[in-house]
Design a protein around this motif. Structure first.
Motif: not given
Length: 293
Positions: A273-289
């Motif tokens: 479980a992790g909070g409620q809507t509304p949601l702002n989603l974004k990808v962080l490309k190639q962020h970790i090794d």
């Protein structure tokens, strides 16, 4: 000597994490790492430990546990300037992230991958003020599977998720959502919304067969409100790897999305479980090794 931090969840893997720690330490020593072991006792511990490893310039972090432990670890690393390489020993119920990267699901084999020098840059996602590594879910199915207890996971394994999801499916509760992405908008009733970063979701390794962990994209699904027989067909297509082509499933790829609903909906983030809507989603490309085979 290089520095590594082992973050272990003692309750994962039917409470078998302890026996793998010495194997991890031996593998790290063999590959030139000194190791520091931290045990999680409460929610947020893995996040604090991982943040400490970033701040103090560690070279590697090893997560021993399930997707929940891994999510906390990623949240400790996410916003830091220095992010150590990540090793994964999957001891959870589903282990979607490991599946998506073809990291062995047998702990001994996964340990053999750690510290070998083969690193892959992979994406992470951001949802509002949190990070995620694999999946975001909305809907009663996502909500109830997030509520599966540690005791149920230990006794029943992945069957616990199946049973909770099946019970919810029979008494489905559609909800109205609006999805905005890339200048387009969709509004309507749905029974489930998913956004995934890898091909594996809820243990289904071909849920998003075109997804790659480093492609910089969210792979999103809206399962529209439909009858129980149609939902059963969608389930069959999911098992066959044809989920994205089902006529009652809206599938799209994007780097960012905004999800809103007519009433607040509980959110499932990487299985918890992790909070409620509304949601702002974004990808962080190639962020970790990540150490991979």
């Amino acid at each position: 000597m290089k520095k590594s931090m082992i973050i272990a969840n003692p309750s994962s893997g039917k409470e078998e994490a302890e026996k793998y720690i010495e194997l991890v330490k031996a593998q790290l020593t063999h590959n030139g790492y000194d190791s520091n072991v931290r045990y999680t006792e409460r929610e947020g511990d893995a996040t604090a430990f991982a943040a400490d490893a970033c701040i103090h310039g560690y070279d590697a972090i090893i997560s021993i546990g399930g997707d929940g432990t891994l999510n906390e670890t990623i949240n400790g690393m996410g916003g830091k300037e220095h992010r150590p390489a990540l090793g994964v020993v999957p001891l959870g119920t589903v282990n979607d992230f490991a599946r998506g990267l073809r990291i062995p699901l047998k702990p001994e084999e996964a340990i053999a991958v750690i510290g070998q020098g083969k690193l892959r840059k992979v994406d992470t996602g951001r949802v509002n003020d949190r990070y995620f590594i694999n999946i975001i879910g909305l809907g009663k199915i996502a909500e109830t599977t997030a509520e599966v207890s540690a005791e149920q996971k230990t006794v029943l394994g992945s069957l616990a998720y199946f049973l909770e999801g099946a019970k919810t499916l029979v008494n489905q509760e559609p909800f109205d959502i609006t999805v905005q992405s890339s200048g387009q908008q969709w509004t309507g009733p749905a029974v489930l919304f998913l956004a995934v970063l890898t091909s594996s979701a809820a243990g289904f390794e071909q849920a998003a067969p075109g997804a790659r962990a480093d492609d910089g994209l969210l792979h999103c699904f809206v399962i529209q409100d439909t009858s129980l027989p149609q939902l059963a067909r969608i389930g069959v297509n999911l098992l066959r790897g044809d989920f994205t082509k089902d006529k009652d499933v809206i599938y799209f790829r994007t780097q960012e999305a905004v999800i809103s609903s007519s009433k607040p909906l509980a959110v499932n983030i990487d299985g918890d479980a992790g909070g409620q809507t509304p949601l702002n989603l974004k990808v962080l490309k190639q962020h970790i090794d990540v150490f991979v085979p």
